[in-house]
Design an enzyme around this catalytic site. Structure first.
Site, PDB file in Angstrom:
ATOM      1  CE1 TYR A 151      95.311  94.524  -8.061  1.00 45.03           C
ATOM      2  CE2 TYR A 151      94.520  94.626  -5.803  1.00 45.03           C
ATOM      3  CZ  TYR A 151      94.280  94.725  -7.154  1.00 45.03           C
ATOM      4  OH  TYR A 151      93.017  95.029  -7.606  1.00 45.03           O
ATOM      5  CE  LYS A 155      94.134  98.098  -9.034  1.00 42.73           C
ATOM      6  NZ  LYS A 155      93.493  98.632 -10.282  1.00 42.73           N
TER       7      LYS A 155
END
Length: 329
Positions: A151, A155
């Site tokens: 994750y 990002k």
């Protein structure tokens, strides 16, 4: 003004849409059109005087980003993402949604601008997960991004894309690294950080909660109220002050789990605290151990971003906004 909200059915998305419908756009400007997008049908706000359309779409599917951008919204809020725990558990889905969807959106804006001049403001919700241990005592915006989760990696790549597309003049972008949002209302999600909200939300409603880590775990927090304020302010802030450094870490509160529980006791009493059950989870503990704990946010504060300064304020905001001012449901 036309505003596009991608991820409008999520918790923060719903609250953002409600505020926009109630208060207007950045600077109080009238909103003529709201386009609300998510993979499940977003709710259209009641009482909105302009035109509002709910679109069910997957940004990572072929043609979807192009169709949304063809309407040439003035402001694009990109909130859609697979959360941390799910992105770690499902590698393919995390990269498809969090990376491919973001790149498709950015590229659709660029291609639309090649047809005729078009340069919207793009607000991209990033995360403090872009940083990975070892950390300094307080992380500043110039600290390198070495994420330790899929994750966080997704990002971080999104941040780089946003900066490059902004540098090239394809859109006017700003990436905001949100603290962990607490207390999240509703049901638990698959985020590894979900217990930070759960150990407060459930006891405040009279339900049992599970604590998977020790009370000395420290983390970085802001409320849903603050998150909505961050988004609206990001849409109107003077990006010339950002220069080419388009991604910023936002203000928040550094607190331990023990300090969370102490605030719960002050607001909800011993009865609420007694509903927390300790159940260690080594996987969650390992993930959380690689997260940042404190930030130097002077740059964001100088730009006008604000958040809570006590956990009592975060807990009280939840009681007021979600429980009608009543603890114990």
């Amino acid at each position: 003004m036309h505003i596009l909200v991608i991820g409008a059915a999520g918790m923060v998305g719903r609250k953002l849409v409600a505020k926009l419908a109630r208060d207007g756009g950045p600077g109080g400007r009238a909103i003529d059109t709201l386009t609300l997008v998510d993979v499940v049908p977003p709710a259209v706000p009641e009482g909105f005087s302009g035109s509002a359309e709910a679109v069910t779409a997957d940004l990572s599917a072929p043609g979807e980003a192009e169709a949304l951008v063809a309407r040439r919204p003035d402001i694009v809020f990109h909130l859609a993402a697979v959360v941390s725990g799910e992105a770690e558990a499902d590698f393919d889905k995390g990269y498809r949604i969090n990376l491919d969807g973001t790149r498709y959106l950015f590229e659709a804006i660029r291609q639309e601008g090649l047809k005729a001049p078009y340069k919207p403001r793009v607000v991209f919700t990033s995360s403090i997960a872009v940083f990975g241990a070892p950390f300094p005592d307080r992380i500043h915006d110039e600290f390198f991004t070495t994420p330790l989760t899929s994750y966080g990696t997704q990002k971080a790549i999104g941040e780089l894309l946003l900066s490059d597309y902004s540098r090239r003049g394809f859109f006017d972008g700003i990436g905001i690294r949100l603290p962990t949002i607490c207390i999240r209302p509703g049901k638990p999600n698959l985020a590894a950080s979900g217990f930070f909200s759960g150990i407060l939300r459930e006891p405040l409603a009279g339900r049992e909660a599970v604590l998977p880590v020790s009370e000395d775990v420290r983390h970085w927090f802001a409320s849903p109220r603050a998150a909505v304020g961050f988004l609206v302010h990001a849409a109107e802030v003077d990006t010339a002050a950002l220069g080419d450094r388009r991604n910023i870490s936002l203000p928040g509160l550094s607190a331990t789990v023990g300090e969370e529980i102490a605030a719960l006791r002050r607001v909800g009493g011993d009865k609420a605290v007694a509903l927390i059950r300790r159940e260690p989870d080594p996987t969650i503990a390992r993930i959380v151990a690689g997260w940042a704990q404190d930030f130097d946010t002077r740059r964001a504060e100088a730009l006008g971003f604000r958040a809570e300064t006590s956990f009592d304020a975060i807990v009280r905001a939840h009681v007021e906004d979600e429980l009608g001012g009543v603890v114990g449901g």
